[in-house]
Design a protein around this motif. Structure first.
Motif, PDB file in Angstrom:
ATOM      1  N   LEU A 187       0.736  -1.283   0.166  1.00  0.00           N
ATOM      2  CA  LEU A 187       0.003   0.129   0.132  1.00  0.00           C
ATOM      3  C   LEU A 187       0.864   1.143   0.008  1.00  0.00           C
ATOM      4  O   LEU A 187       0.464   2.272  -0.642  1.00  0.00           O
ATOM      5  CB  LEU A 187      -0.840  -0.113   1.321  1.00  0.00           C
ATOM      6  N   GLY A 188       2.032   1.333   0.782  1.00  0.00           N
ATOM      7  CA  GLY A 188       2.829   2.474   0.732  1.00  0.00           C
ATOM      8  C   GLY A 188       3.504   2.348  -0.691  1.00  0.00           C
ATOM      9  O   GLY A 188       3.617   3.652  -1.041  1.00  0.00           O
TER      10      GLY A 188
ATOM     11  N   ILE B 105       2.042   1.747  -3.482  1.00  0.00           N
ATOM     12  CA  ILE B 105       0.986   2.354  -4.309  1.00  0.00           C
ATOM     13  C   ILE B 105       0.886   3.888  -4.102  1.00  0.00           C
ATOM     14  O   ILE B 105       0.924   4.778  -5.087  1.00  0.00           O
ATOM     15  CB  ILE B 105      -0.303   1.800  -4.120  1.00  0.00           C
ATOM     16  N   LEU B 106       0.935   4.244  -2.922  1.00  0.00           N
ATOM     17  CA  LEU B 106       0.806   5.673  -2.547  1.00  0.00           C
ATOM     18  C   LEU B 106       1.621   6.470  -2.876  1.00  0.00           C
ATOM     19  O   LEU B 106       1.628   7.566  -3.559  1.00  0.00           O
ATOM     20  CB  LEU B 106       0.481   6.065  -0.958  1.00  0.00           C
ATOM     21  N   ILE B 107       3.077   6.187  -2.849  1.00  0.00           N
ATOM     22  CA  ILE B 107       4.364   6.939  -3.160  1.00  0.00           C
ATOM     23  C   ILE B 107       4.473   7.047  -4.787  1.00  0.00           C
ATOM     24  O   ILE B 107       4.668   7.903  -5.488  1.00  0.00           O
ATOM     25  CB  ILE B 107       5.494   6.605  -2.601  1.00  0.00           C
TER      26      ILE B 107
ATOM     27  N   GLN C 147       1.801   6.911  -6.638  1.00  0.00           N
ATOM     28  CA  GLN C 147       0.664   7.870  -7.252  1.00  0.00           C
ATOM     29  C   GLN C 147       1.250   9.312  -7.046  1.00  0.00           C
ATOM     30  O   GLN C 147       0.911  10.071  -8.081  1.00  0.00           O
ATOM     31  CB  GLN C 147      -0.601   7.727  -6.458  1.00  0.00           C
ATOM     32  N   CYS C 148       2.050   9.674  -6.001  1.00  0.00           N
ATOM     33  CA  CYS C 148       2.542  10.888  -5.803  1.00  0.00           C
ATOM     34  C   CYS C 148       3.680  11.224  -6.869  1.00  0.00           C
ATOM     35  O   CYS C 148       3.701  12.425  -7.472  1.00  0.00           O
ATOM     36  CB  CYS C 148       3.299  10.992  -4.546  1.00  0.00           C
TER      37      CYS C 148
ATOM     38  N   CYS D 103       8.596  13.112  -3.129  1.00  0.00           N
ATOM     39  CA  CYS D 103       7.472  12.631  -2.507  1.00  0.00           C
ATOM     40  C   CYS D 103       8.221  11.684  -1.202  1.00  0.00           C
ATOM     41  O   CYS D 103       9.276  11.299  -1.371  1.00  0.00           O
ATOM     42  CB  CYS D 103       6.513  11.731  -3.157  1.00  0.00           C
TER      43      CYS D 103
ATOM     44  N   GLN E  96       6.883   8.789   2.016  1.00  0.00           N
ATOM     45  CA  GLN E  96       5.971   8.126   2.222  1.00  0.00           C
ATOM     46  C   GLN E  96       6.417   7.017   3.339  1.00  0.00           C
ATOM     47  O   GLN E  96       7.559   6.417   3.095  1.00  0.00           O
ATOM     48  CB  GLN E  96       5.358   7.033   1.130  1.00  0.00           C
TER      49      GLN E  96
END
Length: 342
Positions: free
Chosen positions: A201-202, A204-206, A208-209, A234, A236
């Motif tokens: 999940l981490g 994926i989030l970074i 996206q950034c 970014c 994360q």
């Protein structure tokens, strides 16, 4: 540098300017002083090593491919608990990436036809040892990418001979057995093999950034935010630590260099694939298999992690292996040589 001196004159025009740059950057390279985990120097080292390796004689590749395998027993004496870090200066994932390249070499030697049983024994032993070392680093990307790359080359070679279903079913059975053993020994917290929710999940989030950075104005869509500007990057939290890179080579290049970077990567990819089409039938089986597996490995690994960055030796090593199709070229007349059969 010795390789550049030995290269033919028609290639030296591209190599000597790069040699000057490599010498100027010697301190940064030697001391691993990178301005940021993603640096413009990373790509420079990769391309410089690639160009230098195009001058390597085809007959010298088997020895060059065998030598890195010899470090595995030495690493075994340094093996620690999982996640094991082969080099504490760069982290376990970068060590695993390099071990994945060595695993490709060991598996290719297992595949090689030889009358010497000691070569078969050493290659099988080295392959098992490389898998063990990668497993201890806890890098899912390195192990999965290496096995997928070798399987792809193997199936492609069998398909060219009209026999693919039997090896395909065998590989599927081995994969199923391997996943079953993994779940039995170390079950995933999610119940799905290879899936770690907090880490994935981490990432994926970074990711996206980094995907959004070129759209943040100031002509960044054209040339990105640059490589040496960490304040623009970014951050994360992943597994209690702070990640400051995209965990994806392509997203990293997109964010750092924008459309121009993607165009440059595309040109490099077209060069590699076009040369493979020309030289594939003229290469000896050993370097051909390793070169193709290294290319697929690098492409897949790039989607899963950014371990090609951070550590100069991995960039140099990757560049050398990507240059394998160029060793089929006859430097005297720029034609292709047929492999020796003796």
């Amino acid at each position: 540098m010795a390789q550049l001196v030995r290269s033919p004159s028609e290639k030296r025009w591209a190599l000597w300017p790069l040699a000057v740059v490599m010498l100027v950057m010697a301190r940064t390279w030697w001391l691993n002083e990178m301005p940021h985990p993603a640096s413009g120097q990373d790509l420079l080292l990769l391309i410089a090593s690639f160009l230098a390796a195009t001058g390597i004689s085809r007959k010298r590749w088997p020895l060059l491919i065998a030598l890195p395998i010899s470090v595995l027993p030495i690493l075994l004496t340094q093996l620690g608990s999982k996640p094991w870090t082969p080099n504490p200066l760069v982290g376990p994932n970068q060590g695993a990436y390099l071990l994945g390249l060595i695993l490709l070499m060991a598996l290719a030697w297992c595949w090689q036809e030889t009358k010497h049983l000691w070569i078969k024994f050493l290659s099988v032993f080295s392959s098992v040892l490389a898998v063990l070392l990668i497993w201890q680093t806890a890098s899912r990307a390195a192990l999965a990418s290496a096995l997928i790359a070798v399987s792809f080359v193997y199936l492609r070679e069998r398909a060219s001979k009209g026999n693919i279903w039997q090896p395909l079913l065998l590989l599927l059975a081995i994969t199923t057995l391997g996943i079953g053993i993994k779940q039995l020994l170390r079950p995933s917290s999610t119940g799905i093999p290879g899936l770690h929710l907090s880490s994935d999940l981490g990432r994926i989030l970074i990711g996206q950034c980094y995907l959004k950075l070129p759209f943040s104005g100031s002509n960044r869509l054209l040339y990105g935010v640059g490589f040496e500007r960490p304040e623009e990057f970014c951050h994360q939290i992943i597994n209690g630590g702070i990640a400051d890179h995209a965990h994806n080579i392509y997203l990293q290049l997109w964010a750092n260099s924008g459309l121009l970077g993607l165009v440059g990567l595309s040109i490099f990819a077209v060069l590699l694939f076009s040369y493979w089409r020309k030289s594939e039938n003229y290469l000896d089986p050993l370097p051909r298999r390793i070169g193709q597996a290294a290319l697929i490995y690098t492409l897949i690994q790039g989607c899963l992690d950014a371990s090609l960055l951070h550590w100069p030796v991995t960039q140099v090593f990757t560049g050398i292996l990507l240059a394998i199709p160029f060793c089929a070229v006859d430097n005297s007349n720029n034609s292709f040589n047929k492999p020796d059969r003796g």
